[in-house]
Design a protein around this motif. Sequence first.
Motif, PDB file in Angstrom:
ATOM      1  N   LEU A   1      60.298  77.622 100.382  1.00 11.84           N
ATOM      2  CA  LEU A   1      61.451  77.460 101.264  1.00 11.84           C
ATOM      3  C   LEU A   1      61.030  76.899 102.611  1.00 11.84           C
ATOM      4  O   LEU A   1      61.704  76.038 103.182  1.00 11.84           O
ATOM      5  CB  LEU A   1      62.174  78.801 101.457  1.00 11.84           C
ATOM      6  CG  LEU A   1      63.330  79.090 100.489  1.00 11.84           C
ATOM      7  CD1 LEU A   1      62.863  79.070  99.033  1.00 11.84           C
ATOM      8  CD2 LEU A   1      64.007  80.406 100.822  1.00 11.84           C
ATOM      9  N   ARG A   2      59.922  77.361 103.116  1.00  9.95           N
ATOM     10  CA  ARG A   2      59.457  76.826 104.397  1.00  9.95           C
ATOM     11  C   ARG A   2      59.112  75.345 104.271  1.00  9.95           C
ATOM     12  O   ARG A   2      59.437  74.553 105.155  1.00  9.95           O
ATOM     13  CB  ARG A   2      58.249  77.617 104.878  1.00  9.95           C
ATOM     14  CG  ARG A   2      57.466  76.823 105.902  1.00  9.95           C
ATOM     15  CD  ARG A   2      56.825  77.531 106.987  1.00  9.95           C
ATOM     16  NE  ARG A   2      55.994  76.612 107.748  1.00  9.95           N
ATOM     17  CZ  ARG A   2      54.975  76.989 108.482  1.00  9.95           C
ATOM     18  NH1 ARG A   2      54.649  78.263 108.553  1.00  9.95           N
ATOM     19  NH2 ARG A   2      54.272  76.103 109.160  1.00  9.95           N
ATOM     20  N   ASP A   3      58.429  74.949 103.206  1.00 13.90           N
ATOM     21  CA  ASP A   3      58.108  73.534 103.034  1.00 13.90           C
ATOM     22  C   ASP A   3      59.362  72.681 103.020  1.00 13.90           C
ATOM     23  O   ASP A   3      59.410  71.594 103.611  1.00 13.90           O
ATOM     24  CB  ASP A   3      57.341  73.322 101.718  1.00 13.90           C
ATOM     25  CG  ASP A   3      55.887  73.754 101.800  1.00 13.90           C
ATOM     26  OD1 ASP A   3      55.389  73.935 102.927  1.00 13.90           O
ATOM     27  OD2 ASP A   3      55.255  73.919 100.743  1.00 13.90           O
ATOM     28  N   VAL A   4      60.391  73.156 102.324  1.00 14.07           N
ATOM     29  CA  VAL A   4      61.642  72.406 102.247  1.00 14.07           C
ATOM     30  C   VAL A   4      62.220  72.200 103.643  1.00 14.07           C
ATOM     31  O   VAL A   4      62.639  71.098 104.008  1.00 14.07           O
ATOM     32  CB  VAL A   4      62.650  73.125 101.331  1.00 14.07           C
ATOM     33  CG1 VAL A   4      64.041  72.504 101.461  1.00 14.07           C
ATOM     34  CG2 VAL A   4      62.187  73.056  99.884  1.00 14.07           C
ATOM     35  N   ILE A   5      62.258  73.249 104.442  1.00 22.16           N
ATOM     36  CA  ILE A   5      62.836  73.145 105.780  1.00 22.16           C
ATOM     37  C   ILE A   5      61.954  72.306 106.699  1.00 22.16           C
ATOM     38  O   ILE A   5      62.443  71.545 107.528  1.00 22.16           O
ATOM     39  CB  ILE A   5      63.062  74.550 106.369  1.00 22.16           C
ATOM     40  CG1 ILE A   5      64.172  75.266 105.583  1.00 22.16           C
ATOM     41  CG2 ILE A   5      63.419  74.485 107.836  1.00 22.16           C
ATOM     42  CD1 ILE A   5      65.515  74.552 105.610  1.00 22.16           C
ATOM     43  N   GLN A   6      60.651  72.401 106.550  1.00 21.19           N
ATOM     44  CA  GLN A   6      59.753  71.649 107.431  1.00 21.19           C
ATOM     45  C   GLN A   6      59.746  70.161 107.105  1.00 21.19           C
ATOM     46  O   GLN A   6      59.644  69.327 108.007  1.00 21.19           O
ATOM     47  CB  GLN A   6      58.328  72.215 107.332  1.00 21.19           C
ATOM     48  CG  GLN A   6      57.337  71.489 108.245  1.00 21.19           C
ATOM     49  CD  GLN A   6      56.022  72.224 108.377  1.00 21.19           C
ATOM     50  OE1 GLN A   6      55.908  73.388 108.015  1.00 21.19           O
ATOM     51  NE2 GLN A   6      55.020  71.546 108.905  1.00 21.19           N
ATOM     52  N   PHE A   7      59.870  69.808 105.820  1.00 25.52           N
ATOM     53  CA  PHE A   7      59.648  68.417 105.431  1.00 25.52           C
ATOM     54  C   PHE A   7      60.892  67.657 104.976  1.00 25.52           C
ATOM     55  O   PHE A   7      60.829  66.441 104.836  1.00 25.52           O
ATOM     56  CB  PHE A   7      58.609  68.361 104.305  1.00 25.52           C
ATOM     57  CG  PHE A   7      57.249  68.859 104.701  1.00 25.52           C
ATOM     58  CD1 PHE A   7      56.528  68.227 105.698  1.00 25.52           C
ATOM     59  CD2 PHE A   7      56.690  69.963 104.087  1.00 25.52           C
ATOM     60  CE1 PHE A   7      55.276  68.685 106.070  1.00 25.52           C
ATOM     61  CE2 PHE A   7      55.442  70.436 104.451  1.00 25.52           C
ATOM     62  CZ  PHE A   7      54.727  69.793 105.446  1.00 25.52           C
ATOM     63  N   SER A   8      62.010  68.316 104.731  1.00 22.83           N
ATOM     64  CA  SER A   8      63.151  67.584 104.177  1.00 22.83           C
ATOM     65  C   SER A   8      64.216  67.323 105.228  1.00 22.83           C
ATOM     66  O   SER A   8      64.385  68.087 106.181  1.00 22.83           O
ATOM     67  CB  SER A   8      63.756  68.335 102.991  1.00 22.83           C
ATOM     68  OG  SER A   8      64.347  69.535 103.418  1.00 22.83           O
ATOM     69  N   ASN A   9      64.960  66.233 105.027  1.00 23.99           N
ATOM     70  CA  ASN A   9      66.048  65.882 105.935  1.00 23.99           C
ATOM     71  C   ASN A   9      67.370  65.680 105.203  1.00 23.99           C
ATOM     72  O   ASN A   9      68.320  65.151 105.757  1.00 23.99           O
ATOM     73  CB  ASN A   9      65.700  64.619 106.725  1.00 23.99           C
ATOM     74  CG  ASN A   9      65.467  63.417 105.826  1.00 23.99           C
ATOM     75  OD1 ASN A   9      65.574  63.527 104.600  1.00 23.99           O
ATOM     76  ND2 ASN A   9      65.137  62.282 106.415  1.00 23.99           N
ATOM     77  N   SER A  10      67.443  66.090 103.936  1.00 25.92           N
ATOM     78  CA  SER A  10      68.657  65.918 103.163  1.00 25.92           C
ATOM     79  C   SER A  10      68.641  66.844 101.962  1.00 25.92           C
ATOM     80  O   SER A  10      67.583  67.366 101.569  1.00 25.92           O
ATOM     81  CB  SER A  10      68.779  64.470 102.673  1.00 25.92           C
ATOM     82  OG  SER A  10      67.776  64.195 101.710  1.00 25.92           O
ATOM     83  N   LEU A  11      69.814  67.026 101.347  1.00 21.54           N
ATOM     84  CA  LEU A  11      69.882  67.805 100.114  1.00 21.54           C
ATOM     85  C   LEU A  11      69.046  67.162  99.017  1.00 21.54           C
ATOM     86  O   LEU A  11      68.391  67.857  98.237  1.00 21.54           O
ATOM     87  CB  LEU A  11      71.332  67.930  99.639  1.00 21.54           C
ATOM     88  CG  LEU A  11      72.275  68.844 100.409  1.00 21.54           C
ATOM     89  CD1 LEU A  11      73.619  68.917  99.690  1.00 21.54           C
ATOM     90  CD2 LEU A  11      71.703  70.236 100.570  1.00 21.54           C
TER      91      LEU A  11
END
Length: 457
Positions: free
Chosen positions: A283-293
């Motif tokens: 979950l942290r990786d998703v929030i740190q590295f993603s900018n879209s669904l």
Amino acid sequence: MRGIHLTVFFIFVGISPVTLVDPSCKGKLNTNEILREEPRLVSSILNGKRFVVGHNFDTINIVHVYGGTPYDMGYAFGKLMSEDLQQLVPEYFAYLENKIEDLIKQVPPLIAKWLAEFGLRGALDLNYDITRQYTPPWYDEELQGLAAGSGISYKDIRRLNLIPELIKAACSVLGAWGESTASSTTLLHLRSLDWDEKAPIAKYATVTVYHPNASYAGYADHFHEYYKQKYTTSHTFANFGYAGLVGSIGAYNEVSVGLGQKVWITTEQDITSRLGNPWTYVLRDVIQFSNSLDTALSMLINTHRTCSVHLGLGEFHRNSSINDNNSVGFLGIEYSAKEFNAYSWEDMYNTPNHPILKDIVYWDPHPQPSNHPCFGSLLIDHYSHLDAATIIRNITSLLETGNTLNLILDYGDNAAYLAYSAPDDPQGPIEAFNRVHTRIDMTKLFAEPAPHSEDFA
């Protein structure tokens, strides 16, 4: 994976004026005023600042960390929070070890066996040994820095961070936007944590704001295949949790992507695994590295998943028209080692106690599909009037969800509203959903400048 339905269709929702609360709702209204105040600076060091907001038993730490490496950020956090961590770690482990017999009854059979044979610390060490090859190396580096800065042993800091992987929580998820909200120009995201409101970790409530300025490309070149897809641009983001936890149980980033979790209870025992990347790190990786669904979904699908959890995943584009279908999005996700399902509002469960509501994705604290009518009835009663204050006053308190942490993100206003449990408050209430909630301006948090390096030469 079930396909995400892109064809939008409309379901008539018969909205009646607010009526008597469904008798299945056992709670009471939260009539506390929302606290709106500026965080107060406590201390500043190289690569870090510590603020507090709130007072007495409702005090929340806000810790900003900056740095060129994960170690730098971990070290800054450890240094700023060293006194708290030196109290928290032994106190929390003693608390959990005193509850070991209760824990054994609550966890899956495999984990119960580990706890019985190896004790809590031994079970957490075993969990580390079987997940380390799947875990990105920056977590170990950050934990090494956190241990060095705080003076706590690296092993205990590492163990602390695997407790959510070992012991999941009930919780609730809500995403509401469009016609369901009062303004119709926002996305509201509830992540309530139903865990253990009496646990001493609640005394160390912390929002950690990461301002990464390091490139992670060097890690990605030699690690998991999905990191090779160049998800290496780091965003400033906030973890809503507790001192010393570097993974995410609820998180939100500067481009308005947010994630929250609840347990996914299923009788299909073969859909989980212990061999993979711990879910809080994913979950942290998703929030740190993603900018879209789309990017977030790709990361979630392609990682080595472990436990079965529900997720609420949202995104909001502040520069787009609210009438643009791409301006806001929210998905409910069933996430496990062997199964991955994504639900939009129109293909959620449709049962008498969990009706489909346009522009709303939701799960209550119970096993799904839920047989409890409270959440659905409250959402119907307040449909088209939902905002953060209404969720706090009229929904989570009556549903009695968010006993340990109650977090509502208002993406349009770029604000977070949160409350933590208070196990030491002699006058109560203990549960977060009944306590004062604090509003935090996320625009200001994400823009907080780094301390001047010349001040610490």
